[in-house]
Design an enzyme around this catalytic site. Structure first.
Site, PDB file in Angstrom:
ATOM      1  N   ASP A 139       0.860  -1.177   0.000  1.00  9.87           N
ATOM      2  CA  ASP A 139       0.000   0.000   0.000  1.00  9.87           C
ATOM      3  C   ASP A 139       0.895   1.224   0.000  1.00  9.87           C
ATOM      4  O   ASP A 139       1.476   1.585   1.014  1.00  9.87           O
ATOM      5  CB  ASP A 139      -0.905  -0.004   1.240  1.00  9.87           C
ATOM      6  CG  ASP A 139      -1.784   1.238   1.330  1.00  9.87           C
ATOM      7  OD1 ASP A 139      -1.754   2.068   0.401  1.00  9.87           O
ATOM      8  OD2 ASP A 139      -2.499   1.370   2.349  1.00  9.87           O
TER       9      ASP A 139
ATOM     10  N   GLU B 135       4.257  19.012  10.432  1.00  7.19           N
ATOM     11  CA  GLU B 135       3.964  18.864  11.854  1.00  7.19           C
ATOM     12  C   GLU B 135       2.543  18.354  11.976  1.00  7.19           C
ATOM     13  O   GLU B 135       1.733  18.548  11.067  1.00  7.19           O
ATOM     14  CB  GLU B 135       4.145  20.177  12.613  1.00  7.19           C
ATOM     15  CG  GLU B 135       3.247  21.309  12.171  1.00  7.19           C
ATOM     16  CD  GLU B 135       3.380  22.537  13.052  1.00  7.19           C
ATOM     17  OE1 GLU B 135       2.345  22.996  13.540  1.00  7.19           O
ATOM     18  OE2 GLU B 135       4.513  23.017  13.236  1.00  7.19           O
TER      19      GLU B 135
ATOM     20  N   CYS C 130      20.501   9.488   7.354  1.00  8.01           N
ATOM     21  CA  CYS C 130      20.676   8.043   7.519  1.00  8.01           C
ATOM     22  C   CYS C 130      21.303   7.634   8.846  1.00  8.01           C
ATOM     23  O   CYS C 130      21.354   6.445   9.167  1.00  8.01           O
ATOM     24  CB  CYS C 130      21.506   7.499   6.363  1.00  8.01           C
ATOM     25  SG  CYS C 130      20.671   7.666   4.778  1.00  8.01           S
TER      26      CYS C 130
END
Length: 351
Positions: A67, A108, A134
């Site tokens: 999905d 936010e 990362c």
């Protein structure tokens, strides 16, 4: 044997890790077939076929959410719920949630607040995002460790989930428009290495037993000057990278950070049984091993089958190394990553 690290946190451990693998495999061959008409003129004769992307990156496939609308908070809440249930941790016991995702549901509120609400955690449980490309999950563990040591919290649930569908689509769409030159192709190639996934880590004091990993400490360095903080930039639908520069400066920073870790914690690199690093590509993995002067066999890698999952990757890789039996009682593990910006954080763990 290791000398006792002078900066070792008192009794803080990773007591559990859970991963959530995205359901669908997206092969490099499939992406190569889509791109080949647009980039064939840039490839040497030996790469002018559907193997070119795997040849360039070492990535055979990456995992994607079935999905594509799956949000980071949904995947993070699911993997966190599985972890807490497996460990038998009551929701009322959780005192801190940190989300380290790069991709987000919204600008936010924070992903952590959405995970907090979905899990039904108490008002007394703090929650915030700590996003640092990362290297975010390693930073999250480091910050949470210090909060536990200081007595601010008793434990921490650290989560990360990435949905990179839009970033891959953006790279395909941009490369398929017009006739890209070599510079454009190189700048968009990293976007094609990306994959989806989710992880959760349970961090607590005085953890023991099978599978627990003691956190001894970490070292960090940043190299942001002279444009290094703009070598890789991403918006919601496109990531562009000055690949050669980012690789060169990232590896230089990783080399310096390991020296700093050795000095700070009183360890030597050859004492680590296993190196678990952020996963990018074959070139990146081989480069890290080279600058650290360590055998490639001591590194556990999952990029061939999962690609680059951003900050998810290093914890996912650690989980898979443990599942493969590479972390035995007494094992010393170096956990770390290099993040765009450029930041590097390395951490010493022991089983």
């Amino acid at each position: 044997m290791f000398a006792k690290p002078s900066h070792a946190p008192a009794g803080v451990s990773i007591a559990g890790i859970e991963v959530l693998e995205a359901e669908t495999a997206l092969s490099s061959a499939t992406l190569s077939e889509t791109l080949l008409p647009a980039v064939r003129h840039l490839l040497p004769p030996t790469m002018q076929d559907p193997t070119f992307l795997q040849q360039l990156t070492g990535i055979r496939e990456r995992r994607m959410w079935a999905d594509r609308t799956c949000t980071p908070s949904q995947a993070a809440a699911l993997v966190a719920d599985r972890l807490l249930s497996r460990l038998g941790i009551a929701r009322s016991e959780v005192t801190l949630v940190i989300s380290c995702s790069v991709t987000r549901d919204f600008i936010e509120p924070s992903v952590a607040t959405l995970v907090h609400g979905e899990l039904g955690l108490p008002d007394t449980c703090q929650c915030f995002d700590l996003s640092n490309a990362c290297v975010g999950m390693v930073n999250g563990i480091d910050v949470a460790t210090q909060m536990i040591v200081s007595g601010r919290v008793d434990n921490a649930l650290i989560v990360c989930a990435e949905n990179t569908h839009d970033l891959i689509d953006g790279a395909l769409r941009t490369l398929g428009t017009g006739t890209p030159d070599a510079t454009r192709f190189e700048s968009l190639l990293p976007g094609l290495t990306l994959g989806c996934g989710a992880v959760a880590v349970w961090l607590t004091r005085d953890a023991g037993g099978p599978g627990a990993l003691r956190v001894h400490g970490a070292a960090s360095l940043a190299a942001t000057s002279q444009g290094r903080n703009r070598l890789c930039t991403a918006q919601r639908e496109l990531i562009t990278t000055q690949s050669r520069g980012l690789l060169r400066h990232g590896l230089m920073l990783a080399a310096r950070t390991l020296v700093r870790l050795e000095a700070k914690l009183g360890v030597r690199r050859d004492q680590f049984d296993l190196f678990v690093c952020h996963q990018v590509s074959e070139t990146h993995a081989q480069g890290v091993a080279k600058v650290w002067g360590m055998p490639f066999e001591r590194f556990h890698n999952i990029y061939p089958t999962h690609g680059n999952m951003g900050p998810v990757a290093v914890i996912y890789c650690l989980h898979e190394a443990m599942r493969a039996g590479r972390v035995a009682p007494g094992s010393q593990v170096l956990l770390g990553g290099i993040g765009s910006g450029i930041n590097c954080t390395l951490m010493q763990l022991s089983a």
